[in-house]
Design an enzyme around this catalytic site. Structure first.
Site, PDB file in Angstrom:
ATOM      1  N   SER A 424      12.510  11.963  53.627  1.00 46.35           N
ATOM      2  CA  SER A 424      11.833  11.109  52.649  1.00 46.35           C
ATOM      3  C   SER A 424      11.212  11.974  51.548  1.00 46.35           C
ATOM      4  CB  SER A 424      10.749  10.320  53.382  1.00 46.35           C
ATOM      5  OG  SER A 424      10.393   9.175  52.658  1.00 46.35           O
ATOM      6  N   PRO A 425      11.139  11.447  50.320  1.00 49.38           N
ATOM      7  CA  PRO A 425      10.531  12.253  49.252  1.00 49.38           C
ATOM      8  C   PRO A 425       9.083  12.615  49.564  1.00 49.38           C
ATOM      9  CG  PRO A 425      11.203  10.064  48.433  1.00 49.38           C
ATOM     10  CD  PRO A 425      11.606  10.149  49.857  1.00 49.38           C
ATOM     11  N   GLN A 502      14.430  11.788  43.391  1.00 54.51           N
ATOM     12  CA  GLN A 502      13.635  10.589  43.118  1.00 54.51           C
ATOM     13  C   GLN A 502      12.954  10.791  41.763  1.00 54.51           C
ATOM     14  OE1 GLN A 502       9.745  10.055  44.963  1.00 54.51           O
ATOM     15  NE2 GLN A 502      10.351   8.007  45.660  1.00 54.51           N
ATOM     16  N   TYR A 583       2.492   3.921  40.829  1.00 55.26           N
ATOM     17  CA  TYR A 583       2.828   4.742  39.672  1.00 55.26           C
ATOM     18  C   TYR A 583       3.285   3.823  38.529  1.00 55.26           C
ATOM     19  CZ  TYR A 583       2.238   8.497  43.024  1.00 55.26           C
ATOM     20  OH  TYR A 583       1.700   9.339  43.961  1.00 55.26           O
TER      21      TYR A 583
HETATM   22  C1  FMN Z   1       2.890  15.135  51.668  1.00 55.53           C
HETATM   23  C2  FMN Z   1       3.530  13.841  51.295  1.00 55.53           C
HETATM   24  C3  FMN Z   1       3.999  13.665  50.004  1.00 55.53           C
HETATM   25  C4  FMN Z   1       4.632  12.484  49.649  1.00 55.53           C
HETATM   26  N1  FMN Z   1       5.186  12.350  48.407  1.00 55.53           N
HETATM   27  C5  FMN Z   1       5.947  11.270  48.112  1.00 55.53           C
HETATM   28  C6  FMN Z   1       6.699  11.210  46.918  1.00 55.53           C
HETATM   29  O1  FMN Z   1       6.746  12.150  46.150  1.00 55.53           O
HETATM   30  N2  FMN Z   1       7.385  10.074  46.663  1.00 55.53           N
HETATM   31  C7  FMN Z   1       7.387   9.021  47.516  1.00 55.53           C
HETATM   32  O2  FMN Z   1       8.016   8.004  47.249  1.00 55.53           O
HETATM   33  N3  FMN Z   1       6.712   9.084  48.679  1.00 55.53           N
HETATM   34  C8  FMN Z   1       6.015  10.179  48.996  1.00 55.53           C
HETATM   35  N4  FMN Z   1       5.390  10.260  50.214  1.00 55.53           N
HETATM   36  C9  FMN Z   1       5.550   9.166  51.172  1.00 55.53           C
HETATM   37  C10 FMN Z   1       6.696   9.458  52.151  1.00 55.53           C
HETATM   38  O3  FMN Z   1       7.940   9.540  51.487  1.00 55.53           O
HETATM   39  C11 FMN Z   1       6.769   8.391  53.254  1.00 55.53           C
HETATM   40  O4  FMN Z   1       7.079   7.170  52.659  1.00 55.53           O
HETATM   41  C12 FMN Z   1       5.487   8.282  54.051  1.00 55.53           C
HETATM   42  O5  FMN Z   1       4.962   9.562  54.366  1.00 55.53           O
HETATM   43  C13 FMN Z   1       5.702   7.514  55.365  1.00 55.53           C
HETATM   44  O6  FMN Z   1       6.648   8.161  56.165  1.00 55.53           O
HETATM   45  P1  FMN Z   1       6.256   9.005  57.492  1.00 55.53           P
HETATM   46  O7  FMN Z   1       5.462   8.094  58.367  1.00 55.53           O
HETATM   47  O8  FMN Z   1       7.573   9.399  58.090  1.00 55.53           O
HETATM   48  O9  FMN Z   1       5.441  10.189  57.029  1.00 55.53           O
HETATM   49  C14 FMN Z   1       4.732  11.438  50.574  1.00 55.53           C
HETATM   50  C15 FMN Z   1       4.231  11.618  51.866  1.00 55.53           C
HETATM   51  C16 FMN Z   1       3.661  12.801  52.247  1.00 55.53           C
HETATM   52  C17 FMN Z   1       3.176  12.967  53.656  1.00 55.53           C
END
Ligand code: FMN
Ligand code: FAD
Length: 771
Positions: A424-425, A502, A583
């Site tokens: 994921s991003p 992204q 955003y």
């Molecule tokens: C350090 C960090 C940075 C993130 N940056 C982005 C981002 O740049 N773009 C985005 O759409 N989501 C971003 N997210 C959200 C993640 O892509 C994801 O949707 C969210 O962490 C939930 O997934 P998880 O439970 O597997 O961590 C970020 C999450 C984390 C932890």
């Protein structure tokens, strides 16, 4: 102690008999408004587990109940002319009357006083009682009397059901789905004694109204159901034993949660038990189980603390604390299962193939996972895995273990992902001037070697003022392209992964510090002016953004298009349009952040106007054979904000505009949000959008094991699973998860092969030692 149970259902009777048995000096009375052996309803089911604890607490009644039980293992689903069956599900069924008779007789044998045909009005009718159990069912008068104290939250659910019986005997827990001109009906059918099966028919309010069932007599309703399910009934009749219900016998299920379960009325302690305290929908058959488990736990607490009046308050407190956890767990599962049946017609029945429909039904409570199904019925699950792999285009031979759903390939437009796992991003806040440098190369390169099918880089900003922080990546100049190109080439040469970029614009959430210097906090110096849909700061002390005018819109659209072309030129395989998390694009979609009164604010259509305009320009600039996903916040988690219903409307619009897939995230739009986190907490949004709108989806959020990803993908709740934080902890998450589920056929990078065998052997050894 003097104990009075108001209501002689399973909760009141079982608690009465346990207390009398454990402490024969207690004076225990059960007061029931019905005559003995007079009850409404057919069979009830409970699990093998409840039966085992009844065996521990009262062998005598357990032995009788066991004798009267019908035990079955199989679940059969009748759907669109198919008949599918799986085994290993372990239920027991018993007639409600039979169960109550056994408990009544056991109460009498132990010396519990049973008073029938007495409708109790108030707990104050028993001034001598030390403890009053309000086991008077869902419509409890006692709970209503003290509503301010017990704080009941009663929600009437939309579906209608009628509880019938039949003399046709079914040898599996059977679910029968039938389509009518006005929608789907389903029957939940199970045998509970030598002559009878329960036959609950359920449908939506719309279908119920359209068929005029509300205006029909009970007999007419029965005739309707009989003809609808004639093929299954094979001539057997449906019967009612609820002739006392006036008018239509179709009911709505009421979901009940209470803020507090006990109260001291000045003389006696009063405590809610069973259906008077909480309800769980019949979709997972747990109401009687919960009632019995309540009774057991309260008796258990008296046993531990002492059967003494002085301990009642403390016992009730501990009882509530302990039971609340289990009740919440079951209510949660029951809610998932109930909701599945509420939407089955609109969401699954017309879209999923029968095999996947069956899988979705079996995992409806989300307590039964992929690996759990393997334990229950290995043959069936492996058959399903073969079916799923074939749907994904794999050639599989019947006798081999095939790839589980998360490791099957997935193709969109001209891009084929080797598997369904997405990094994921995740913003790393480690760039200078938006440049992709060594940090990104090592960080993302490691994840590309780690087995995921698609590796997203973080939100990549379309202009310097589109950045969240000074450390964000960008794609607004040629110098930035060089680093990206090197990375994309590396991934394509050295791994099977594809690269996703992204693109986004921070909008009013820009010009902030790097996460570890204060997330969302405005920069002290070096900041830049912000733009957004409306002039609302994100935090009270954040800079106020400018509400975009047409010139801003044109400039930002051009920046998105230029970044898209650069992403295409560096060879990225996949583009994601970031329309989530508050955003810039997201700020137009949410009514909380979009307060515009022009053509870009107000209705869904207006709020989506600018996002769709930018998206269309991006789509046109992106190669036709490469996919674009759109990330949406599918829930703002705040009053007045977007809900999953709104997200589905936007998903439809993006689908119509050429989006290939919706990446279903949520929140981060409104600072005062109140998200409800938990395992797979955003997967329901993906499920809804995929199956109601008919567009592929990515599920994301607290997906942390192969078992989660396999369950989601196999059930058709998403096409891909994005995994974020676990990939920070472990770049090779996908490879390690494959090893953890014993799957050896997933390739590791050739350079790492000697680590693979050892890793798998260590896991095997640890698994064997744990057994
Ligand atoms: C350090 C960090 C940075 C993130 N940056 C982005 C981002 O740049 N773009 C985005 O759409 N989501 C971003 N997210 C959200 C993640 O892509 C994801 O949707 C969210 O962490 C939930 O997934 P998880 O439970 O597997 O961590 C970020 C999450 C984390 C932890
Ligand atoms: C369609 C349907 C299917 C179901 N299927 C299942 C299933 O498969 N498995 C399962 O486990 N559960 C099932 N249930 C739920 C189950 O019936 C209840 O959850 C369970 O009976 C709760 O037990 P209880 O003792 O708390 O309440 P109840 O069984 O409702 O007992 C309450 C008793 O209190 C009496 N009473 C009420 N008010 C008074 C008063 N003022 N004075 C005196 N007496 C009073 C009532 O007559 C009744 O006997 C189903 C329910 C429905 C509606």
């Amino acid at each position: 102690m003097r104990i009075v149970c108001i209501g002689g259902g399973p909760a009141g009777l079982y608690f009465a008999l346990l207390m009398k048995k454990l402490h024969p000096d207690h004076h225990v009375t059960v007061v029931e408004r019905n005559r003995p052996y007079d009850t409404f309803g057919w069979g009830v089911v409970f699990s093998d587990q409840t039966m085992a604890s009844m065996q521990v607490w009262d062998q005598e009644s357990a032995a009788e109940i066991k004798q009267a039980f019908n035990h079955w293992d199989d679940i059969e689903v009748l759907f669109k002319g198919t008949r599918q069956r799986t085994c290993g599900h372990g239920f027991v069924g018993i007639g409600r009357k039979k169960l109550l008779n056994i408990l009544q007789a056991r109460c009498e044998a132990l010396g519990v006083e049973l008073t029938f045909e007495t409708d109790v009005d108030s707990d104050l009718d028993f001034p001598d009682a030390d403890l009053i159990i309000a086991s008077d069912g869902l419509n409890s008068k006692i709970r209503r009397k003290y509503a301010e104290i017990f704080e009941p939250d009663l929600v009437m659910r939309p579906n209608r059901y009628i509880w019938l019986g039949t003399n046709k005997l079914f040898d599996a827990f059977t679910f029968d789905f039938r389509k009518t001109d006005h929608g789907w009906f389903q029957a939940h059918i199970y045998k509970f004694d030598e002559n009878t099966s329960t036959f609950i028919v359920e449908t939506t309010e719309t279908a119920y109204e359209a068929h005029g069932l509300g205006r029909m007599s009970q007999q007419e309703s029965i005739d309707f159901c009989q003809s609808l399910f004639a093929e299954t009934l094979e001539g057997a009749e449906l019967m009612t034993n609820a002739r006392h219900l006036v008018g239509s016998a179709w009911l709505n299920f009421s979901r009940l949660i209470c803020g507090k379960w006990s109260h001291f009325n000045g003389r006696s302690h009063v405590v809610l038990m069973g259906d008077s305290a909480h309800t769980a929908h019949f979709a997972i058959g747990s109401g009687t189980k919960l009632a019995i488990d309540d009774a057991i736990e309260l008796a258990n607490q008296f046993n531990k603390a002492g059967h003494d009046k002085a301990r009642i308050a403390e016992v009730l407190k501990t009882y509530e604390e302990i039971r609340r956890v289990d009740v919440a767990r079951i209510q949660n599962a029951a809610r998932n299962a109930m909701e599945w049946f509420e939407v089955v017609g609109d969401r699954y029945a017309d879209t999923l193939p029968p095999e996947q429909f069956m899988y979705s039904m079996l995992t409806r409570s989300q307590r039964i996972s992929h690996e759990n199904l393997r334990l229950r019925d290995k043959g069936w699950l492996e058959g399903y895995e073969h079916w799923f792999a074939r749907q994904s285009g794999l050639k599989v031979s019947e006798n081999e273990r095939c790839l589980p759903p998360m490791f099957t390939p997935y193709t969109l437009r001209g891009t084929t992902l080797a598997n369904r796992i997405v990094v994921s991003p995740m913003a790393m806040y480690s760039a200078k001037d938006g440049l992709f440098d060594d940090f990104h190369m090592v960080h993302l390169g490691a994840r590309a070697l780690g087995g995921a099918g698609l590796v997203f880089a973080e939100m990549t900003c379309v202009s310097p003022d589109a950045r969240i922080t000074p450390g964000c990546l960008g794609l607004w100049n040629d110098a930035q392209m060089a680093g990206w190109k090197r990375f994309v080439d590396f991934v394509h040469t050295n791994s099977a992964a594809k690269v996703g970029i992204q693109i986004g614009h921070a909008g009013r959430k820009g010009s902030t510090r790097r996460a570890w210097e204060g997330i969302d906090q405005p920069l002290d110096e070096g900041g830049w002016p912000l733009i957004s849909a409306s002039a609302l700061p994100y935090l009270k002390h954040s800079p106020v953004p400018k509400a975009m005018d047409r010139a801003d819109m044109d400039r930002v659209k051009a920046d998105f298009v230029a970044a898209t072309k650069r992403a295409a030129a560096v060879g990225a395989d996949w583009l994601e349009f970031h329309a989530a998390h508050g955003y810039l694009i997201s700020s137009f979609l949410s009514p909380l952040t979009n307060r515009r009164e022009d053509d870009y604010g107000g209705s869904h259509e207006n709020r989506a106007r600018y996002p769709l305009e930018v998206f269309a320009a991006v789509r046109a600039a992106w190669p036709d054979d490469r996919p674009i996903s759109v990330r949406l916040s599918c829930h703002d988690w705040a009053e007045g904000g977007n809900t999953p219903e709104d997200a589905a409307i936007f998903a439809q619009m993006f689908k119509d505009a050429g989006a290939d897939l919706i990446d279903c995230s949520s929140g981060q739009v409104w600072k005062e949000e109140k998200p409800v986190y938990g395992r797979l907490f955003q997967t329901p949004f993906s499920d809804k959008i995929r199956n109601e709108i008919g567009i592929p989806t990515i599920a994301v959020g607290a997906i942390s094991e192969a078992d989660h990803a396999n369950s989601i993908i196999a059930a058709g709740r998403a096409d891909l699973c994005a995994v974020a934080r676990p990939h920070l902890a472990d770049p090779a998450w996908a490879l390690h998860e494959a090893a953890r589920i014993g799957l050896k056929s997933v390739a590791w990078p050739k350079q790492y092969m000697s680590g693979k065998g050892q890793y798998e052997a260590n896991l095997e050894r640890a698994g064997a030692a744990a057994k």
